[in-house]
Structure formats: structure tokens, C-alpha cells
Design a protein around this motif. Structure first.
Motif, mmCIF file in Angstrom:
data_model
loop_
_atom_site.group_PDB
_atom_site.id
_atom_site.type_symbol
_atom_site.label_atom_id
_atom_site.label_comp_id
_atom_site.label_asym_id
_atom_site.label_seq_id
_atom_site.Cartn_x
_atom_site.Cartn_y
_atom_site.Cartn_z
ATOM 1 N N ARG A 110 -1.277 6.689 -35.418
ATOM 2 C CA ARG A 110 -1.206 8.020 -36.019
ATOM 3 C C ARG A 110 -1.832 8.916 -35.049
ATOM 4 O O ARG A 110 -1.279 9.819 -34.443
ATOM 5 C CB ARG A 110 -1.903 8.015 -36.992
ATOM 6 C CG ARG A 110 -2.052 9.591 -37.730
ATOM 7 C CD ARG A 110 -3.404 9.612 -38.768
ATOM 8 N NE ARG A 110 -4.347 9.178 -38.430
ATOM 9 C CZ ARG A 110 -5.247 9.802 -37.776
ATOM 10 N NH1 ARG A 110 -5.124 10.891 -37.224
ATOM 11 N NH2 ARG A 110 -6.627 9.041 -37.305
ATOM 12 N N ARG A 111 -2.907 8.410 -34.238
ATOM 13 C CA ARG A 111 -3.416 9.271 -33.055
ATOM 14 C C ARG A 111 -2.511 9.490 -31.803
ATOM 15 O O ARG A 111 -2.544 10.515 -31.436
ATOM 16 C CB ARG A 111 -4.962 8.569 -32.778
ATOM 17 C CG ARG A 111 -5.873 8.725 -33.886
ATOM 18 C CD ARG A 111 -7.140 8.500 -33.452
ATOM 19 N NE ARG A 111 -7.178 7.053 -33.218
ATOM 20 C CZ ARG A 111 -7.708 6.353 -32.394
ATOM 21 N NH1 ARG A 111 -8.077 6.812 -31.456
ATOM 22 N NH2 ARG A 111 -7.754 4.967 -32.652
ATOM 23 N N GLU A 138 0.292 12.052 -33.006
ATOM 24 C CA GLU A 138 -0.032 13.237 -32.669
ATOM 25 C C GLU A 138 -0.251 13.846 -31.493
ATOM 26 O O GLU A 138 -0.092 14.933 -30.972
ATOM 27 C CB GLU A 138 -1.488 13.446 -33.634
ATOM 28 C CG GLU A 138 -1.549 13.141 -34.983
ATOM 29 C CD GLU A 138 -2.801 13.249 -35.833
ATOM 30 O OE1 GLU A 138 -3.746 13.162 -34.953
ATOM 31 O OE2 GLU A 138 -2.677 13.008 -37.136
ATOM 32 N N GLN A 168 2.794 14.207 -29.604
ATOM 33 C CA GLN A 168 3.460 15.687 -30.329
ATOM 34 C C GLN A 168 2.881 16.737 -29.835
ATOM 35 O O GLN A 168 3.621 17.798 -29.482
ATOM 36 C CB GLN A 168 3.486 15.439 -31.613
ATOM 37 C CG GLN A 168 4.194 16.757 -32.605
ATOM 38 C CD GLN A 168 3.929 16.680 -33.966
ATOM 39 O OE1 GLN A 168 2.969 15.837 -34.673
ATOM 40 N NE2 GLN A 168 4.728 17.346 -34.672
ATOM 41 N N ASP A 169 1.676 16.758 -29.641
ATOM 42 C CA ASP A 169 0.786 17.917 -29.132
ATOM 43 C C ASP A 169 1.237 18.019 -27.367
ATOM 44 O O ASP A 169 1.331 19.174 -27.112
ATOM 45 C CB ASP A 169 -0.800 17.674 -29.275
ATOM 46 C CG ASP A 169 -1.487 18.707 -28.488
ATOM 47 O OD1 ASP A 169 -1.058 19.949 -28.793
ATOM 48 O OD2 ASP A 169 -2.672 18.391 -28.003
#
Length: 133
Positions: free
Chosen positions: A75-76, A79, A82-83
Motif C-alpha cells: 500500500r505504501r 501510494e 502514484q505520488d
């Protein structure tokens, strides 16, 4: 240099975001490897007749903790990627000449969709009455 001035430099931000993604990719791969190793160790412990049920139960808890880390690290990583992707879309024209631009693009090309363990669900059919899961 004031803190806001450093944040305004897109080349520095790109470097930080790229290194973060690289670190999280390594971390996720490490947790996947740790799960495999702990599964092997647990199987060895179960096969050893001299080990008592307490040792097996404690190591099963260690394995369960390893299982919990895989989706969290994934998940990290997702993210962070995506960032980075949003950042590149926003600053694409400014950063194409940056040394970190090609490394950031390589992150998108790499296979970062490695799946975790097959299943971490508890089979409730095997539980003894009163046993927690």
C-alpha cells in the motif's frame, strides 16, 4: 536555505520521491522474502518432533506478523508511486533533463505489482470452539 525554498525545487523533490519509491520497492521485496523464509522455518519446526506446540504457536504468530507487513508495504509503495507519477505529470516539462527523471521512469517500467502471499484468510472451519482467530 529556508525550508520552503527547498520544497520549491522540483529537481530536489523528484530526487526525494524517486529514492522513496526505490526504498519502498526494496522493502516490499524484503517482506515477501521474509514471509517465504518464515513459512519454510515453520514447516521445519512442525516437522521436528522435539518441538512442543508452544514453539509452533509462537512461530506461527511471527509468520502472521510477516503476512501483515506485506499488504502494508504494498500500500505504501503504491501510494508513493502514484505520488511520483502525479508529480511527474505536473512538472514533466521542467524535469526531462534531470538525472532523476530517467530513474523515475524506470520505476514505472519495473514490475511493482508483485503479489503477496496467496491467502491470509483464516479458515474458520478448522477453529476449535472458543479459539480466537
Amino acid at each position: 536555505m529556508p525550508r520552503n525554498a527547498a520544497a520549491a525545487d522540483p529537481h530536489r523533490e523528484l530526487m526525494i520521491k524517486t529514492k522513496t519509491c526505490q526504498r519502498l520497492m526494496k522493502e516490499h521485496a524484503y517482506y515477501l522474502k521474509e514471509v517465504e523464509e518464515n513459512e519454510e522455518k515453520l514447516n521445519d519446526i512442525k516437522a521436528d518432533a522435539s518441538k512442543d506446540s508452544y514453539d509452533i504457536k509462537r512461530f506461527q504468530q511471527v509468520l502472521d506478523e510477516s503476512y501483515m507487513m506485506v499488504p502494508d508495504s504494498k500500500r505504501r509503495l503504491d501510494e508513493s508511486v502514484q505520488d511520483l507519477e502525479q508529480f511527474l505529470e505536473t512538472h514533466n516539462n521542467d524535469l526531462e533533463s534531470s538525472e532523476w527523471y530517467s530513474q523515475a521512469k524506470d520505476i514505472f517500467k519495473q514490475n511493482i505489482t508483485v503479489d503477496g502471499p496467496a491467502s491470509t484468510e483464516t479458515n474458520v472451519d478448522d477453529l476449535v470452539e472458543g479459539e480466537a482467530f
